[in-house]
Design an enzyme around this catalytic site. Structure first.
Site, PDB file in Angstrom:
ATOM      1  CG  HIS A  16      -7.796  -0.556   4.038  1.00  0.00           C
ATOM      2  ND1 HIS A  16      -9.049  -0.661   3.445  1.00  0.00           N
ATOM      3  CD2 HIS A  16      -6.771  -0.685   2.837  1.00  0.00           C
ATOM      4  CE1 HIS A  16      -9.080  -0.827   2.244  1.00  0.00           C
ATOM      5  NE2 HIS A  16      -7.763  -0.819   1.481  1.00  0.00           N
ATOM      6  CG  ASP A  17      -2.660  -4.210   2.854  1.00  0.00           C
ATOM      7  OD1 ASP A  17      -3.080  -5.300   2.706  1.00  0.00           O
ATOM      8  OD2 ASP A  17      -1.746  -3.876   2.144  1.00  0.00           O
ATOM      9  CG  LEU A  18      -4.020  -7.613   9.983  1.00  0.00           C
ATOM     10  CD1 LEU A  18      -2.924  -6.620  10.751  1.00  0.00           C
ATOM     11  CD2 LEU A  18      -5.351  -8.031  10.866  1.00  0.00           C
TER      12      LEU A  18
END
Length: 247
Positions: free
Chosen positions: A168-170
């Protein structure tokens, strides 16, 4: 191992892996407990404070779940409870267990806690700390990375994508390098197994934006645009089928 017990008006559910933490209680998820034992070995400040402690010859990461954005200013660490399997801690520890079974480089879950109070819950997660590792962002504040490392980053992301693991938060803060330059991904909150290929280019674009953002914000930041080409080459080399479908 999972245990659940009522504590006054609250109901606490704890899961733990006895291989790493043979005995777990509410205190296990309290940083002050580890400080009193002189087992606290560090901390990191982000949305909240992440603590590092040592126990039974292992080093661990303790994180309390916090909300972000405007909602976070009101509810802070409270989430609507709709079942233990739907809580952030349970979902992340389940995904991490799945990822580890696949042999992908990510932290190992050691313990999780959910404390329900009325219709809301708070949650904590403990993972095994990746030995001798630092996030790529801090590397780039000090020195350049070799083309081989950039390529390895692309290959590692492709391996997760091959198994449909959506991060989700790469961003560059959530990619780690250990002392052998092995690439690891961390922080799988709100991540999931996601079908299809349509989201994978957006995932790569998010990482690219984070590199550009940090480069613009820091006077000395050892990222050049040509390095992105090596990430893409590594991604393509690891799974050309996915890369072809994205272009």
């Amino acid at each position: 191992m999972t245990s659940a017990q009522p504590t006054g008006t609250k109901y606490e559910t704890i899961w733990f892996d006895p291989v790493y933490l043979p005995e777990v209680s509410s205190s296990t998820f309290d940083a002050s407990y580890w400080r009193e034992k002189q087992a606290l070995i560090g901390s990191s400040v982000g949305r909240g404070t992440t603590y590092f402690f040592k126990e039974h010859q292992h080093e661990f990461v303790l994180r309390h779940y916090l909300r972000g954005g405007l909602v976070g200013k009101i509810l802070n660490d409270q989430y609507l409870f709709t079942g233990i399997a739907n809580t952030r801690a349970w979902q992340e520890k389940a995904l991490l267990s799945h990822i580890r079974k696949l042999g992908l480089p990510a932290p190992t879950p050691a313990a999780a806690r959910v404390t329900k109070h009325w219709g809301y819950y708070r949650a904590d997660l403990i993972t095994v700390k990746i030995p001798n590792a630092q996030d790529v962002h801090h590397h780039l504040l000090k020195h350049t990375l070799s083309n081989e490392v950039w390529t390895s980053i692309g290959k590692t992301i492709a391996q997760f994508h091959q198994h449909q693991i959506y991060h989700h938060d790469l961003n560059i803060h959530n990619i780690m390098l250990d002392k052998d330059n092995k690439v690891w991904l961390i922080d799988f909150d709100k991540c999931t197994v996601k079908p299809g290929d349509h989201w994978k280019q957006d995932n790569l674009d998010r990482l690219h934006r984070s590199l550009q953002k940090e480069s613009a914000m820091n006077v000395k930041y050892f990222f050049e645009e040509h390095a992105w080409n090596y990430i893409i080459e590594g991604y393509k080399a690891s799974n050309s089928k996915i890369f072809t479908s994205l272009n």
